[in-house]
Design an enzyme around this catalytic site. Structure first.
Site, mmCIF file in Angstrom:
data_model
loop_
_atom_site.group_PDB
_atom_site.id
_atom_site.type_symbol
_atom_site.label_atom_id
_atom_site.label_comp_id
_atom_site.label_asym_id
_atom_site.label_seq_id
_atom_site.Cartn_x
_atom_site.Cartn_y
_atom_site.Cartn_z
ATOM 1 N N ASN A 1 1.340 -16.347 -4.769
ATOM 2 C CA ASN A 1 1.478 -17.111 -3.533
ATOM 3 C C ASN A 1 0.309 -16.799 -2.607
ATOM 4 O O ASN A 1 -0.064 -15.630 -2.435
ATOM 5 C CB ASN A 1 2.805 -16.769 -2.844
ATOM 6 C CG ASN A 1 3.991 -17.308 -3.612
ATOM 7 O OD1 ASN A 1 3.924 -18.384 -4.188
ATOM 8 N ND2 ASN A 1 5.089 -16.563 -3.634
ATOM 9 N N CYS B 1 0.840 -1.204 0.000
ATOM 10 C CA CYS B 1 0.000 0.000 0.000
ATOM 11 C C CYS B 1 0.876 1.254 0.000
ATOM 12 O O CYS B 1 0.574 2.229 -0.705
ATOM 13 C CB CYS B 1 -0.922 0.012 1.215
ATOM 14 S SG CYS B 1 -2.356 -1.090 1.080
ATOM 15 N N THR C 1 4.901 -13.694 1.798
ATOM 16 C CA THR C 1 5.515 -12.863 2.849
ATOM 17 C C THR C 1 4.871 -11.491 2.938
ATOM 18 O O THR C 1 4.932 -10.859 3.988
ATOM 19 C CB THR C 1 7.026 -12.688 2.599
ATOM 20 O OG1 THR C 1 7.232 -12.111 1.310
ATOM 21 C CG2 THR C 1 7.752 -14.018 2.704
ATOM 22 N N HIS D 1 -0.544 -8.495 0.791
ATOM 23 C CA HIS D 1 -1.309 -7.638 -0.125
ATOM 24 C C HIS D 1 -1.207 -8.373 -1.451
ATOM 25 O O HIS D 1 -0.090 -8.547 -1.972
ATOM 26 C CB HIS D 1 -0.672 -6.238 -0.189
ATOM 27 C CG HIS D 1 -1.333 -5.277 -1.126
ATOM 28 N ND1 HIS D 1 -1.629 -3.979 -0.760
ATOM 29 C CD2 HIS D 1 -1.705 -5.394 -2.422
ATOM 30 C CE1 HIS D 1 -2.177 -3.342 -1.787
ATOM 31 N NE2 HIS D 1 -2.224 -4.183 -2.814
ATOM 32 N N GLY E 1 4.679 -19.654 0.886
ATOM 33 C CA GLY E 1 5.780 -18.725 1.108
ATOM 34 C C GLY E 1 5.387 -17.272 0.951
ATOM 35 O O GLY E 1 6.250 -16.417 0.747
ATOM 36 N N HIS F 1 -0.580 -9.994 -4.808
ATOM 37 C CA HIS F 1 0.307 -9.576 -5.900
ATOM 38 C C HIS F 1 0.570 -10.760 -6.817
ATOM 39 O O HIS F 1 0.577 -11.911 -6.386
ATOM 40 C CB HIS F 1 1.620 -9.006 -5.361
ATOM 41 C CG HIS F 1 2.296 -9.897 -4.372
ATOM 42 N ND1 HIS F 1 1.921 -9.956 -3.049
ATOM 43 C CD2 HIS F 1 3.309 -10.787 -4.515
ATOM 44 C CE1 HIS F 1 2.680 -10.824 -2.417
ATOM 45 N NE2 HIS F 1 3.529 -11.363 -3.290
HETATM 46 P P1 DGP Z 1 5.546 -13.236 -1.736
HETATM 47 O O1 DGP Z 1 6.517 -14.269 -1.204
HETATM 48 O O2 DGP Z 1 4.691 -13.809 -2.850
HETATM 49 O O3 DGP Z 1 4.741 -12.594 -0.635
HETATM 50 O O4 DGP Z 1 6.466 -12.139 -2.418
HETATM 51 C C1 DGP Z 1 6.741 -10.878 -1.905
HETATM 52 C C2 DGP Z 1 7.770 -10.244 -2.786
HETATM 53 O O5 DGP Z 1 7.841 -8.863 -2.492
HETATM 54 C C3 DGP Z 1 9.190 -10.788 -2.598
HETATM 55 O O6 DGP Z 1 9.606 -11.393 -3.821
HETATM 56 C C4 DGP Z 1 10.039 -9.571 -2.287
HETATM 57 C C5 DGP Z 1 9.149 -8.410 -2.657
HETATM 58 N N1 DGP Z 1 9.304 -7.233 -1.814
HETATM 59 C C6 DGP Z 1 9.167 -7.185 -0.469
HETATM 60 N N2 DGP Z 1 9.345 -5.932 -0.026
HETATM 61 C C7 DGP Z 1 9.578 -5.163 -1.120
HETATM 62 C C8 DGP Z 1 9.831 -3.768 -1.308
HETATM 63 O O7 DGP Z 1 9.879 -2.973 -0.370
HETATM 64 N N3 DGP Z 1 10.030 -3.347 -2.592
HETATM 65 C C9 DGP Z 1 9.989 -4.203 -3.658
HETATM 66 N N4 DGP Z 1 10.216 -3.686 -4.864
HETATM 67 N N5 DGP Z 1 9.743 -5.523 -3.516
HETATM 68 C C10 DGP Z 1 9.547 -5.993 -2.267
#
Ligand code: DGP
Length: 115
Positions: A88, A9, A96, A99, A94, A101
């Site tokens: 995911n 967000c 993390t 939100h 996995g 995506h």
């Molecule tokens: P998931 O494991 O599907 O929840 O993937 C979350 C992804 O978000 C992970 O590949 C790393 C990415 N990510 C986490 N924090 C940030 C951020 O602050 N900026 C960007 N560009 N990506 C982020």
């Protein structure tokens, strides 16, 4: 709706910088901070919901728009020879960032490890 504690967000609101690939009123696409492929873009509906299980009807429309626009986003990211989409859902997958995506991965052949 925005969740003030949600990192995506904050990225959608411009409070945290990102390398944007595409943006419109409904969604943002930006480079993953920890790329798992030569091209790794996250496609994020701007409305906050954690998982498909929490999605309402309006958010389902936004998710549809994400998929409709992904071919254009992939082209904007330089993907010419295909890509893989991953969403995911929850702990075992996995997830993390809670939100929803869509991972858009490409830029090299994927191999045959997963799917
Ligand atoms: P998931 O494991 O599907 O929840 O993937 C979350 C992804 O978000 C992970 O590949 C790393 C990415 N990510 C986490 N924090 C940030 C951020 O602050 N900026 C960007 N560009 N990506 C982020």
């Amino acid at each position: 709706m925005m969740d003030p504690n949600c990192i995506f967000c904050k990225i959608c609101a411009g409070e945290i910088p990102s390398q944007k690939v595409y943006e419109d009123e409904d969604l943002l696409a930006f480079r993953d901070i920890n790329p798992q492929a030569p091209v790794h873009v996250l496609v994020v509906p701007k409305s906050h919901f954690a998982t498909l299980a929490e999605m309402d009807a309006a958010q389902a429309e936004l998710l549809k728009k994400c998929f409709v626009r992904i071919p254009h986003i992939a082209q904007a990211a330089g993907l010419k020879d295909g890509y893989r989409l991953i969403i995911n859902q929850g702990k075992d997958a996995g997830q993390t960032v809670f939100h929803l995506h869509i991972h858009l991965l490409g830029g090299a052949p994927m191999g045959e490890k997963m799917l």
